[in-house]
Design a protein around this motif. Structure first.
Motif, PDB file in Angstrom:
ATOM      1  N   ARG A  45       0.818  -1.213   0.000  1.00 52.58           N
ATOM      2  CA  ARG A  45       0.000   0.000   0.000  1.00 52.58           C
ATOM      3  C   ARG A  45       0.853   1.265   0.000  1.00 52.58           C
ATOM      4  O   ARG A  45       0.500   2.258  -0.628  1.00 52.58           O
ATOM      5  N   VAL A  46       1.965   1.240   0.764  1.00 49.71           N
ATOM      6  CA  VAL A  46       2.858   2.403   0.859  1.00 49.71           C
ATOM      7  C   VAL A  46       4.287   1.907   0.749  1.00 49.71           C
ATOM      8  O   VAL A  46       4.666   0.944   1.417  1.00 49.71           O
ATOM      9  N   LYS A  54      17.354   5.145  -9.489  1.00 54.25           N
ATOM     10  CA  LYS A  54      16.183   5.972  -9.242  1.00 54.25           C
ATOM     11  C   LYS A  54      16.389   6.769  -7.967  1.00 54.25           C
ATOM     12  O   LYS A  54      16.846   6.245  -6.966  1.00 54.25           O
ATOM     13  N   GLU A  55      16.037   8.032  -8.002  1.00 52.14           N
ATOM     14  CA  GLU A  55      16.181   8.899  -6.829  1.00 52.14           C
ATOM     15  C   GLU A  55      15.071   8.630  -5.814  1.00 52.14           C
ATOM     16  O   GLU A  55      14.190   7.804  -6.038  1.00 52.14           O
ATOM     17  N   ASP A  56      15.089   9.361  -4.718  1.00 52.86           N
ATOM     18  CA  ASP A  56      14.092   9.226  -3.663  1.00 52.86           C
ATOM     19  C   ASP A  56      12.681   9.386  -4.242  1.00 52.86           C
ATOM     20  O   ASP A  56      12.415  10.328  -4.985  1.00 52.86           O
ATOM     21  N   HIS A  57      11.792   8.444  -3.865  1.00 55.46           N
ATOM     22  CA  HIS A  57      10.412   8.510  -4.319  1.00 55.46           C
ATOM     23  C   HIS A  57       9.546   7.648  -3.409  1.00 55.46           C
ATOM     24  O   HIS A  57      10.054   6.906  -2.576  1.00 55.46           O
ATOM     25  N   CYS A  58       8.232   7.772  -3.588  1.00 58.28           N
ATOM     26  CA  CYS A  58       7.320   6.918  -2.828  1.00 58.28           C
ATOM     27  C   CYS A  58       6.165   6.477  -3.721  1.00 58.28           C
ATOM     28  O   CYS A  58       5.880   7.096  -4.752  1.00 58.28           O
ATOM     29  N   HIS A  59       5.561   5.380  -3.315  1.00 61.72           N
ATOM     30  CA  HIS A  59       4.395   4.814  -3.992  1.00 61.72           C
ATOM     31  C   HIS A  59       3.286   4.737  -2.951  1.00 61.72           C
ATOM     32  O   HIS A  59       3.502   4.224  -1.856  1.00 61.72           O
ATOM     33  N   VAL A  60       2.118   5.240  -3.295  1.00 61.43           N
ATOM     34  CA  VAL A  60       0.964   5.152  -2.408  1.00 61.43           C
ATOM     35  C   VAL A  60      -0.167   4.544  -3.229  1.00 61.43           C
ATOM     36  O   VAL A  60      -0.624   5.154  -4.202  1.00 61.43           O
ATOM     37  N   GLN A  74      12.593  11.894   9.638  1.00 61.51           N
ATOM     38  CA  GLN A  74      11.528  12.475   8.817  1.00 61.51           C
ATOM     39  C   GLN A  74      10.939  11.431   7.878  1.00 61.51           C
ATOM     40  O   GLN A  74       9.731  11.416   7.629  1.00 61.51           O
ATOM     41  N   LEU A  75      11.778  10.549   7.349  1.00 63.81           N
ATOM     42  CA  LEU A  75      11.301   9.451   6.505  1.00 63.81           C
ATOM     43  C   LEU A  75      10.260   8.623   7.261  1.00 63.81           C
ATOM     44  O   LEU A  75       9.168   8.349   6.748  1.00 63.81           O
ATOM     45  N   TRP A  76      10.581   8.223   8.507  1.00 65.14           N
ATOM     46  CA  TRP A  76       9.647   7.444   9.321  1.00 65.14           C
ATOM     47  C   TRP A  76       8.354   8.216   9.546  1.00 65.14           C
ATOM     48  O   TRP A  76       7.254   7.659   9.459  1.00 65.14           O
ATOM     49  N   SER A  77       8.465   9.484   9.868  1.00 66.38           N
ATOM     50  CA  SER A  77       7.288  10.316  10.106  1.00 66.38           C
ATOM     51  C   SER A  77       6.409  10.405   8.860  1.00 66.38           C
ATOM     52  O   SER A  77       5.181  10.238   8.929  1.00 66.38           O
ATOM     53  N   ASP A  78       7.023  10.662   7.717  1.00 64.36           N
ATOM     54  CA  ASP A  78       6.273  10.771   6.463  1.00 64.36           C
ATOM     55  C   ASP A  78       5.644   9.432   6.079  1.00 64.36           C
ATOM     56  O   ASP A  78       4.497   9.383   5.617  1.00 64.36           O
ATOM     57  N   PHE A  79       6.380   8.347   6.259  1.00 68.59           N
ATOM     58  CA  PHE A  79       5.870   7.007   5.971  1.00 68.59           C
ATOM     59  C   PHE A  79       4.629   6.722   6.821  1.00 68.59           C
ATOM     60  O   PHE A  79       3.576   6.337   6.314  1.00 68.59           O
ATOM     61  N   HIS A  80       4.744   6.922   8.125  1.00 66.22           N
ATOM     62  CA  HIS A  80       3.621   6.644   9.015  1.00 66.22           C
ATOM     63  C   HIS A  80       2.420   7.552   8.731  1.00 66.22           C
ATOM     64  O   HIS A  80       1.274   7.111   8.854  1.00 66.22           O
ATOM     65  N   ALA A  81       2.664   8.779   8.324  1.00 69.98           N
ATOM     66  CA  ALA A  81       1.568   9.685   7.961  1.00 69.98           C
ATOM     67  C   ALA A  81       0.797   9.138   6.766  1.00 69.98           C
ATOM     68  O   ALA A  81      -0.444   9.167   6.742  1.00 69.98           O
ATOM     69  N   GLU A  82       1.507   8.611   5.766  1.00 72.20           N
ATOM     70  CA  GLU A  82       0.836   8.027   4.597  1.00 72.20           C
ATOM     71  C   GLU A  82       0.037   6.787   4.991  1.00 72.20           C
ATOM     72  O   GLU A  82      -1.088   6.589   4.525  1.00 72.20           O
ATOM     73  N   VAL A  83       0.608   5.936   5.849  1.00 69.51           N
ATOM     74  CA  VAL A  83      -0.088   4.743   6.308  1.00 69.51           C
ATOM     75  C   VAL A  83      -1.366   5.131   7.047  1.00 69.51           C
ATOM     76  O   VAL A  83      -2.451   4.578   6.789  1.00 69.51           O
ATOM     77  N   ARG A  84      -1.265   6.087   7.955  1.00 70.42           N
ATOM     78  CA  ARG A  84      -2.439   6.551   8.712  1.00 70.42           C
ATOM     79  C   ARG A  84      -3.507   7.117   7.784  1.00 70.42           C
ATOM     80  O   ARG A  84      -4.700   6.891   7.974  1.00 70.42           O
ATOM     81  N   GLN A  85      -3.069   7.860   6.769  1.00 66.93           N
ATOM     82  CA  GLN A  85      -4.016   8.472   5.840  1.00 66.93           C
ATOM     83  C   GLN A  85      -4.829   7.396   5.098  1.00 66.93           C
ATOM     84  O   GLN A  85      -5.974   7.631   4.739  1.00 66.93           O
TER      85      GLN A  85
END
Length: 90
Positions: A45-46, A54-60, A74-85
């Motif tokens: 999911r995330v 490939k440079e820094d990126h994310c998949h949602v 910050q990576l952990w914070s951003d990751f968990h924010a996407e999961v919560r969303q």
């Protein structure tokens, strides 16, 4: 920082992660190679990552977007924010 780890969550989903210090290169000028994924019902999911070529990126939920890596915290914070969303348990 070390090798790959899987953390099983209460709801049956899991987080698979690997954060490794590496020699800086053109894709990872900060010297951190990472892969942090939340998998639910067998579907990723995330995913935040920066693999070779490939440079820094994310998949949602399959949609890819650029990611501005600053720190591991910050990576952990951003990751968990996407999961919560997405209604995830973290």
């Amino acid at each position: 920082m070390g090798s790959s780890v899987r953390t099983q969550l209460r709801d049956g989903s899991y987080i698979d992660w690997s954060i490794i210090r590496i020699k800086r290169d053109r894709w990872r000028p900060h010297g951190i190679k990472y892969r942090v994924a939340w998998v639910e019902d067998g579907k990723c999911r995330v995913l935040f990552d920066n693999h070779h070529g490939k440079e820094d990126h994310c998949h949602v939920d399959g949609a890819e977007k650029a990611y501005d890596f600053t720190t591991v915290e910050q990576l952990w914070s951003d990751f968990h924010a996407e999961v919560r969303q997405l209604g995830g348990p973290t």
